[in-house]
Design a protein around this motif. Structure first.
Motif, PDB file in Angstrom:
ATOM      1  N   TYR A 307      50.506  29.196  44.726  1.00  0.00           N
ATOM      2  CA  TYR A 307      49.364  30.114  44.837  1.00  0.00           C
ATOM      3  C   TYR A 307      49.627  31.358  44.000  1.00  0.00           C
ATOM      4  O   TYR A 307      48.754  31.835  43.258  1.00  0.00           O
ATOM      5  N   TYR A 308      50.842  31.891  44.105  1.00  0.00           N
ATOM      6  CA  TYR A 308      51.241  33.043  43.300  1.00  0.00           C
ATOM      7  C   TYR A 308      51.169  32.707  41.811  1.00  0.00           C
ATOM      8  O   TYR A 308      50.635  33.479  41.006  1.00  0.00           O
ATOM      9  N   ARG A 309      51.662  31.542  41.442  1.00  0.00           N
ATOM     10  CA  ARG A 309      51.680  31.147  40.027  1.00  0.00           C
ATOM     11  C   ARG A 309      50.272  30.966  39.462  1.00  0.00           C
ATOM     12  O   ARG A 309      49.983  31.400  38.337  1.00  0.00           O
ATOM     13  N   PHE A 311      47.120  31.778  40.907  1.00  0.00           N
ATOM     14  CA  PHE A 311      45.974  32.596  41.292  1.00  0.00           C
ATOM     15  C   PHE A 311      46.230  34.099  41.276  1.00  0.00           C
ATOM     16  O   PHE A 311      45.295  34.875  41.491  1.00  0.00           O
ATOM     17  N   LEU A 312      47.450  34.521  41.007  1.00  0.00           N
ATOM     18  CA  LEU A 312      47.735  35.945  40.905  1.00  0.00           C
ATOM     19  C   LEU A 312      48.188  36.281  39.493  1.00  0.00           C
ATOM     20  O   LEU A 312      49.094  35.644  38.957  1.00  0.00           O
ATOM     21  N   GLN A 313      47.569  37.280  38.892  1.00  0.00           N
ATOM     22  CA  GLN A 313      47.852  37.617  37.500  1.00  0.00           C
ATOM     23  C   GLN A 313      49.252  38.178  37.306  1.00  0.00           C
ATOM     24  O   GLN A 313      49.759  38.207  36.182  1.00  0.00           O
ATOM     25  N   SER A 314      49.874  38.624  38.371  1.00  0.00           N
ATOM     26  CA  SER A 314      51.197  39.252  38.260  1.00  0.00           C
ATOM     27  C   SER A 314      52.328  38.237  38.140  1.00  0.00           C
ATOM     28  O   SER A 314      53.505  38.619  38.060  1.00  0.00           O
ATOM     29  N   TYR A 315      52.024  36.944  38.112  1.00  0.00           N
ATOM     30  CA  TYR A 315      53.067  35.917  38.145  1.00  0.00           C
ATOM     31  C   TYR A 315      54.046  36.050  36.993  1.00  0.00           C
ATOM     32  O   TYR A 315      53.670  36.207  35.825  1.00  0.00           O
ATOM     33  N   LEU A 362      55.452  36.794  50.091  1.00  0.00           N
ATOM     34  CA  LEU A 362      54.210  37.055  49.371  1.00  0.00           C
ATOM     35  C   LEU A 362      53.776  38.510  49.546  1.00  0.00           C
ATOM     36  O   LEU A 362      53.246  39.121  48.606  1.00  0.00           O
ATOM     37  N   ILE A 366      52.768  41.037  46.416  1.00  0.00           N
ATOM     38  CA  ILE A 366      51.465  41.674  46.207  1.00  0.00           C
ATOM     39  C   ILE A 366      51.524  43.175  46.478  1.00  0.00           C
ATOM     40  O   ILE A 366      50.481  43.839  46.589  1.00  0.00           O
ATOM     41  N   ILE A 412      49.574  32.997  53.711  1.00  0.00           N
ATOM     42  CA  ILE A 412      48.831  33.834  52.769  1.00  0.00           C
ATOM     43  C   ILE A 412      47.974  34.845  53.518  1.00  0.00           C
ATOM     44  O   ILE A 412      47.927  36.034  53.169  1.00  0.00           O
ATOM     45  N   ARG A 416      48.294  39.044  53.448  1.00  0.00           N
ATOM     46  CA  ARG A 416      47.143  39.887  53.100  1.00  0.00           C
ATOM     47  C   ARG A 416      46.789  40.828  54.256  1.00  0.00           C
ATOM     48  O   ARG A 416      46.492  42.010  54.048  1.00  0.00           O
TER      49      ARG A 416
END
Length: 477
Positions: A307-309, A311-315, A362, A366, A412, A416
């Protein structure tokens, strides 16, 4: 603190405690016997399985895992595609080649004894290996598979105040025995959870060695998801459970560019479900997985990392390393102060622990500070309290595979939710861990990986009882 090298291990399915641990026990037995005699002095070997190892051992391939270990194979190096070839001389010709150097006669029907009604004092996952020597004497050792691939022997178990899963590390830079101490260390030294764990790891190993190991763990997780998405068919064991990951993967790929998928705000969760299903189908099929912290919950951390890889731009790779280091801290707290063993505390100790580890990790990724990370972990445990370990037929398939998907989504959400707060919460992580331990102690044994209660005794004549009959041969699927 338990090291990341101990908590995350590359092994084989379907179970870290019932497959990986027993194979390791067989390796340890052969190593220990060298201090007493030569392997060539062995005339015969007996295997005794107790408690949960006996009750669900057939479905978990416990007996064949021990035999593979006696052949000299290890969980991290065995080619799982060749296990039928390795086992054939034993099961067909009654010939067991110990460590590949000394052949003895071995009859699996006679020499493997199942005592599912007998639980040894220290832990429900127990086995005794006994070697009869040429001179008429014998050498034996009892081992306990205490979850996550951790194994101790009878001598270790006589001192319950010592954690035998990891060496004593009182001299590490930032020691902690509970979550309160972990948070105090982070705040006092202005460190994130992952930075603190890394500093402790560097006390024993070089930074390059640590990073190399973390990268190899992530590589195995990625490969496991890929293989799960590429594989179809029926899982072994007799339940006729159809693999779903490949069909779901193709469906999601076909929908990815369609307007309905692009407007679906929860589309990412379908992919998280996929990642978890893929890993745990590979595990159920006896493939290579990472104990995270166990095989039964092996899909949760990889799913959240994917999910991190995706769907998150910070990967980035450094983020993966931080994720695994942070998760190590939480897994270490749970293992030292409660349990990660389904046979000891139910699935709350497996899926619940993995959910807490992934949630905390996670949260840091984030942008969460240490208090928010521990809050996320507490949410992950709190909302898995009382979760039973009752796989149908003793196989790690139903509800285990789907349960990992639910645990990943919950992790997740926990991260959040925690990062929307200030880190303050009514129930502390330490209290949640203690509550999980007490809940496990109060839980009936039939709900702790014995296949005697709950979904495990689902009344359907089509479902076999995996605790009896011929052991599962995972390499044939």
């Amino acid at each position: 603190m338990i090291s990341v090298f101990d908590l995350f291990k590359i092994g084989i399915g379907p179970s870290s405690s019932h497959t990986v641990g027993p194979m390791i026990a067989a390796n340890l037995f052969l190593d220990s016997i060298l201090g007493q005699a030569s392997v060539s002095d062995i005339k015969s070997i007996e295997i005794e399985l107790y408690g949960s190892l006996a009750a669900t051992g057939k479905g978990h391939a416990t007996d064949t895992a021990i035999l593979l270990g006696l052949l000299g194979h290890t969980p991290s190096t065995i080619d799982t595609r060749q296990t039928d070839l390795y086992l054939s001389p034993i099961l067909v010709d009654n010939q067991l080649n110990l460590s590949g150097i000394h052949t003895i006669e071995f009859d699996a029907q006679r020499d493997v004894l199942w005592y599912d009604d007998t639980v040894l004092p220290y832990h429900p996952n127990a086995l005794t290996l006994r070697a009869h020597l040429m001179d008429g004497t014998h050498y034996q050792q009892t081992y306990y598979s205490i979850g996550g691939g951790f194994v101790i022997n009878d001598e270790d178990a006589t001192n319950p105040d010592v954690d035998h899963a990891s060496p004593t590390i009182d001299d590490i830079p930032y020691p902690f025995n509970n979550a309160a101490e972990l948070l105090e260390q982070c705040n006092q030294h202005q460190l994130s959870v992952s930075e603190l764990v890394l500093a402790n790891e560097c006390h024993y190993r070089s930074l390059d060695e640590i990073y190399s190991y973390l990268d190899s763990i992530w590589e195995v997780m990625e490969r496991c998801v890929e293989q799960g998405c590429e594989s179809s068919g029926i899982l072994p064991g007799g339940l006729q459970v159809k693999r779903r990951a490949q069909a779901l993967y193709l469906q999601l790929c076909a929908e990815k560019d369609q307007p309905i998928a692009q407007s679906d705000k929860l589309a990412a969760m379908d992919w998280v479900d996929l990642y978890a299903l893929a890993v745990n189908e590979e595990n159920a099929n006896g493939g290579n997985v990472v104990t995270a912290p166990t095989n039964g919950a092996a899909g949760i951390i990889p799913a959240v990392l994917h999910y991190y890889r995706d769907f998150l731009q910070s990967y980035n790779q450094d983020g993966v390393r931080k994720f695994l280091l942070n998760a190590t801290a939480i897994g270490s707290l749970i293992k030292q102060n409660a349990s990660i063993s389904g046979a000891e505390v139910g699935c709350q100790g497996e899926v619940g622990s993995a959910c807490a580890m992934a949630a905390s990790a996670l949260a840091e990724i984030i942008g969460g500070h240490p208090a928010q990370c521990l809050n996320a972990a507490e949410i992950g445990i709190e909302h898995n309290l009382g979760l039973t370990c009752d796989p149908i037929g003793g196989l790690v398939q139903v509800p285990c595979i789907e349960r990992n998907a639910m645990g990943a989504v919950k992790a997740i959400n926990a991260a959040r939710l925690a990062c929307r707060g200030d880190g303050q919460h009514m129930v502390s992580l330490d209290k949640a861990i203690e509550t999980m331990k007490q809940t496990g102690a109060d839980m009936s044994d039939k709900y702790k990986e014995t296949a005697r209660g709950g979904l495990a005794v689902y009344a359907d004549n089509r479902i076999p009882t995996a605790t009896r009959g011929v052991s599962v041969n995972y390499s044939q699927c």
